[in-house]
Motif scaffolding. Structure first.
Motif, PDB file in Angstrom:
ATOM      1  N   ALA A  14       0.591  -1.536  -0.148  1.00 47.63           N
ATOM      2  CA  ALA A  14       0.040  -0.156  -0.094  1.00 47.63           C
ATOM      3  C   ALA A  14       0.885   1.299   0.208  1.00 47.63           C
ATOM      4  O   ALA A  14       0.352   2.697   0.883  1.00 47.63           O
ATOM      5  CB  ALA A  14      -1.227  -0.026   1.148  1.00 47.63           C
ATOM      6  N   ALA A  22      -3.692   3.971   1.683  1.00 43.92           N
ATOM      7  CA  ALA A  22      -4.483   4.232   2.561  1.00 43.92           C
ATOM      8  C   ALA A  22      -4.532   2.908   3.740  1.00 43.92           C
ATOM      9  O   ALA A  22      -4.668   3.581   4.652  1.00 43.92           O
ATOM     10  CB  ALA A  22      -6.105   3.209   1.637  1.00 43.92           C
ATOM     11  N   ALA A  23      -3.862   2.088   3.345  1.00 41.02           N
ATOM     12  CA  ALA A  23      -3.457   1.026   4.042  1.00 41.02           C
ATOM     13  C   ALA A  23      -2.567   1.526   5.323  1.00 41.02           C
ATOM     14  O   ALA A  23      -2.925   0.799   6.817  1.00 41.02           O
ATOM     15  CB  ALA A  23      -3.195  -0.546   3.670  1.00 41.02           C
ATOM     16  N   THR A 139     -14.064   5.016   1.699  1.00 35.70           N
ATOM     17  CA  THR A 139     -13.674   3.552   1.290  1.00 35.70           C
ATOM     18  C   THR A 139     -14.899   2.766   1.069  1.00 35.70           C
ATOM     19  O   THR A 139     -15.938   3.561   1.159  1.00 35.70           O
ATOM     20  CB  THR A 139     -13.155   2.974   3.213  1.00 35.70           C
ATOM     21  N   GLU A 161     -10.588  -7.370  -7.346  1.00 36.51           N
ATOM     22  CA  GLU A 161      -9.636  -7.634  -6.560  1.00 36.51           C
ATOM     23  C   GLU A 161      -8.222  -8.736  -6.777  1.00 36.51           C
ATOM     24  O   GLU A 161      -7.922  -8.745  -5.785  1.00 36.51           O
ATOM     25  CB  GLU A 161      -9.839  -7.346  -4.962  1.00 36.51           C
ATOM     26  N   TRP A 167     -12.802   1.638  -7.721  1.00 39.54           N
ATOM     27  CA  TRP A 167     -13.327   2.635  -6.463  1.00 39.54           C
ATOM     28  C   TRP A 167     -13.966   3.712  -7.364  1.00 39.54           C
ATOM     29  O   TRP A 167     -14.108   4.294  -7.897  1.00 39.54           O
ATOM     30  CB  TRP A 167     -12.021   2.530  -5.317  1.00 39.54           C
ATOM     31  N   ASN A 270      -5.674  -4.306  -4.963  1.00 43.99           N
ATOM     32  CA  ASN A 270      -6.833  -4.652  -3.845  1.00 43.99           C
ATOM     33  C   ASN A 270      -6.832  -3.667  -3.583  1.00 43.99           C
ATOM     34  O   ASN A 270      -7.216  -2.498  -2.640  1.00 43.99           O
ATOM     35  CB  ASN A 270      -6.055  -5.181  -2.746  1.00 43.99           C
ATOM     36  N   MET A 271      -6.622  -2.304  -4.702  1.00 49.90           N
ATOM     37  CA  MET A 271      -6.975  -1.160  -4.976  1.00 49.90           C
ATOM     38  C   MET A 271      -8.217  -0.799  -4.224  1.00 49.90           C
ATOM     39  O   MET A 271      -8.301   0.420  -3.465  1.00 49.90           O
ATOM     40  CB  MET A 271      -6.106  -0.192  -5.833  1.00 49.90           C
ATOM     41  N   GLU A 273      -9.936  -2.015  -2.377  1.00 54.49           N
ATOM     42  CA  GLU A 273     -10.085  -2.290  -0.679  1.00 54.49           C
ATOM     43  C   GLU A 273     -10.136  -1.604   0.588  1.00 54.49           C
ATOM     44  O   GLU A 273     -10.618  -1.455   1.259  1.00 54.49           O
ATOM     45  CB  GLU A 273      -9.533  -3.556  -0.474  1.00 54.49           C
ATOM     46  N   ARG A 274      -8.602  -0.760  -0.106  1.00 53.49           N
ATOM     47  CA  ARG A 274      -8.028   0.476   1.068  1.00 53.49           C
ATOM     48  C   ARG A 274      -8.890   1.721   0.454  1.00 53.49           C
ATOM     49  O   ARG A 274      -9.762   1.989  -0.283  1.00 53.49           O
ATOM     50  CB  ARG A 274      -6.936   0.846   0.243  1.00 53.49           C
ATOM     51  N   LYS A 275      -8.599   2.537   2.185  1.00 51.40           N
ATOM     52  CA  LYS A 275      -8.780   3.581   1.585  1.00 51.40           C
ATOM     53  C   LYS A 275      -8.011   3.846   1.232  1.00 51.40           C
ATOM     54  O   LYS A 275      -6.912   4.119   1.566  1.00 51.40           O
ATOM     55  CB  LYS A 275      -8.834   3.938   3.422  1.00 51.40           C
TER      56      LYS A 275
END
Length: 591
Positions: A14, A22-23, A139, A161, A167, A270-271, A273-275
């Protein structure tokens, strides 16, 4: 240097090389940083690092090794002992990894404020060194967000993902797209200095744009048009998203291949999924698609993925409707956080130049704490970038002395920025909301993860081949019998992955101090491998390998470079043909 190859940790995945981290903030932004004492007062040690400092063996000086830099004048204010002490305090456990908006960052900021004051800096505006930064975390609700990309042969087999990630950054709680056409726009590049335009005036507003990663691989008259193996800003995936916004698109999908990205899909898979913490583009729909999924789109267009790259490498390329459309619903939760940049100024004395500024930057934020880790849970960020902040504090002390002697014509701003790890946000906010007129800033000098393992025969900075500060840099370095060095891995696009790029995008010439690689002694370990091993890990702390003799020398050289820039009657400019030259012309009204 910011390594380009990710480490195994989810924190590394991340990291900065994606422009989104974000993570890294985790639950810290909800206030779960561990309690601890305030920063150590001057002359005292700060939790848990005293032993590491005391066990460092004596090192030969740069002079003894025959690789000395400046040996007189204000540059001598830069001392390795002071660099180590500031780094020790900023990377102490009490700082809790310095995540933005946390008590740990607040403690770090208080130390930086105190040191700016001791150095003799003044606040840039008002009575405070602090410049507030508003951060918005976004998120995606994974359970309630859906996507379908459908074409002539039905819907693509999307595995979120795994082969596709999506997003929204529109700052709307719910975004819905219904059968929005997908238009292939090649690399999506508009580069007036090369006469290159992938859009050709086509109206793509309201569409989802499909982009190739990287920049055009074109050779004309025997010369690579976009720098060959060197990735320009046009090749950055962030540029693609910015282009989509500029053209009024509903969204953007970037095609991932290992070759064009220089990393595997797992790095960015997994972008969604991240904040996300960013300010550069606000779009309803953003996505990455892997090459296997993209192959099905290419087949429907009568080609394959290599064929898409061949199309994009043609000057006569025009946007092409793919026959596919996007239907999506994205629900997003928001979190607002207040953090701070820290800025001080030393005033120049030339009546005609004192209202112009050279800005020095380093980021003080890092990755915070991960309570789920066994053992050490604190990402101390000693090299990345407590040491860089210590570096600009030392430079500030030297510049104040130069100003007191009447040797500083332009003014100098020293800026410690927040939220670099979340996507270069603090520096971006400064450029968007400057405390002085943006056109009065003539140059940026950034220090991020500099030399920590002793003197080298070379002194390195990224950007020296991009603007004429590089010419000054090379002249100064060679005057001390040293070798000037640029980007060791130009394909990685390192210039675009730290705070200087926000200044560059506005048109302001910038360079980025790096660690040299030609060590003057045998280290007994692989410097590049050890940096990579500790990058964005809890092991990034002061250790027995540290020897700041090299950084002391590098910063003294950098001081002399920057002082020449500050005192030169003519401000620096980008070399002709550079991708930031047109922004420079617009900012400063040059032709």
């Amino acid at each position: 240097m910011k390594p380009h190859v990710p480490t195994a940790s989810p924190f590394a995945r991340a990291s900065r090389h994606l422009g989104l981290a974000a993570a890294v903030f985790l639950a810290l932004l909800a206030g779960c940083a561990p309690d601890g004492p305030d920063p150590a007062p001057p002359g005292e040690t700060a939790d848990g690092v005293e032993a590491a400092v005391r066990t460092q063996p004596d090192r030969p000086t740069a002079e003894e090794l025959g690789v000395a830099g400046p040996t007189e004048g204000p540059a001598l204010r830069i001392q390795r002992e002071t660099l180590l002490d500031d780094t020790r305090i900023l990377s102490a456990d009490s700082m809790a990894g310095r995540a933005p908006g946390t008590e740990g960052e607040e403690r770090a900021i208080r130390h930086i404020e105190r040191r700016f004051g001791e150095a003799g800096l003044e606040p840039v505006t008002g009575g405070s060194f602090r410049l507030p930064v508003a951060l918005l975390g976004m998120t995606k609700d994974l359970e309630r967000s859906t996507v379908e990309v459908a074409g002539p042969d039905g819907a693509l087999p999307i595995a979120p993902e795994e082969n596709f990630t999506f997003w929204s950054t529109s700052e709307a709680p719910v975004v819905e797209l219904s059968d929005v056409p997908v238009v292939f726009v090649g690399y999506g590049v508009e580069a007036p200095e090369y006469g290159w335009d992938d859009f050709k005036g086509e109206d793509v507003a309201g569409k989802v744009l499909l982009f190739l990663n990287d920049d055009p691989a074109v050779v004309e008259d025997g010369e690579p048009l976009f720098g060959g193996d060197i990735r320009t800003y046009y090749g950055r995936w962030t540029y693609k998203f910015e282009q989509a916004q500029r053209h009024g698109a509903a969204g953007a999908i970037v095609i991932h291949t290992d070759a064009s990205a220089a990393y595997g899909f797992s790095v960015i898979g997994n972008m969604g999924e991240r904040k996300v913490w960013q300010r550069d583009y606000r779009l309803d729909f953003l996505a990455w698609a892997d090459s296997a999924l993209t192959h099905q789109v290419a087949e429907a267009m009568g080609t394959d993925v290599p064929g898409l790259f061949e199309m994009g490498n043609r000057r006569d390329f025009r946007p092409v409707d793919t026959g596919y459309s996007v239907t999506a619903r994205i629900e997003t939760e928001f979190e607002r956080v207040e953090a701070d940049n820290v800025a001080g100024v030393v005033r120049g004395s030339d009546p005609g130049l004192a209202e112009e500024y050279v800005v020095f930057t380093a980021h003080h934020d890092h990755l915070g704490v991960d309570p789920g880790l066994p053992g050490d849970t604190i990402f101390s960020g000693a090299l990345d970038n407590a040491l860089g902040v210590a570096g600009i504090i030392a430079l500030a002390e030297a510049f104040v002395e130069a100003a007191a002697a009447g040797d500083l014509r332009r003014s100098a701003i020293f800026l410690s920025v927040t939220a670099e790890e979340g996507g270069l946000l603090g520096s971006g906010y400064f450029v968007e909301n400057p405390p002085v007129p943006l056109a009065s800033i003539v140059a940026n000098v950034n220090v991020d993860s500099p030399q920590s393992w002793g003197p080298t025969r070379d002194v390195a900075a990224i950007g020296i081949d991009m603007n004429d500060m590089g010419t000054v840099f090379e002249d100064v370095v060679r005057s001390y019998g040293l070798t000037p060095a640029g980007d060791p891995n130009p394909m990685a696009g390192s210039f675009y992955r730290s705070d200087q790029v926000n200044f560059a995008k506005a048109g302001i010439p910038a360079i980025y101090l790096q660690a040299g690689t030609d060590y003057a002694r045998d280290l007994g370990f692989d410097a590049a491998a050890l940096r990579l091993e500790r990058y964005h890990q809890v092991s990034d702390m002061i250790t027995s390998e540290w020897d700041l003799t090299g950084l002391e020398r590098d910063l003294r050289v950098l001081f002399e470079v920057a002082l020449r820039v500050a005192n030169n009657p003519e401000p620096p400019r980008w070399f002709p043909g550079n991708e930031f030259e047109s922004a420079w012309r617009e900012l400063y009204g040059r032709r």
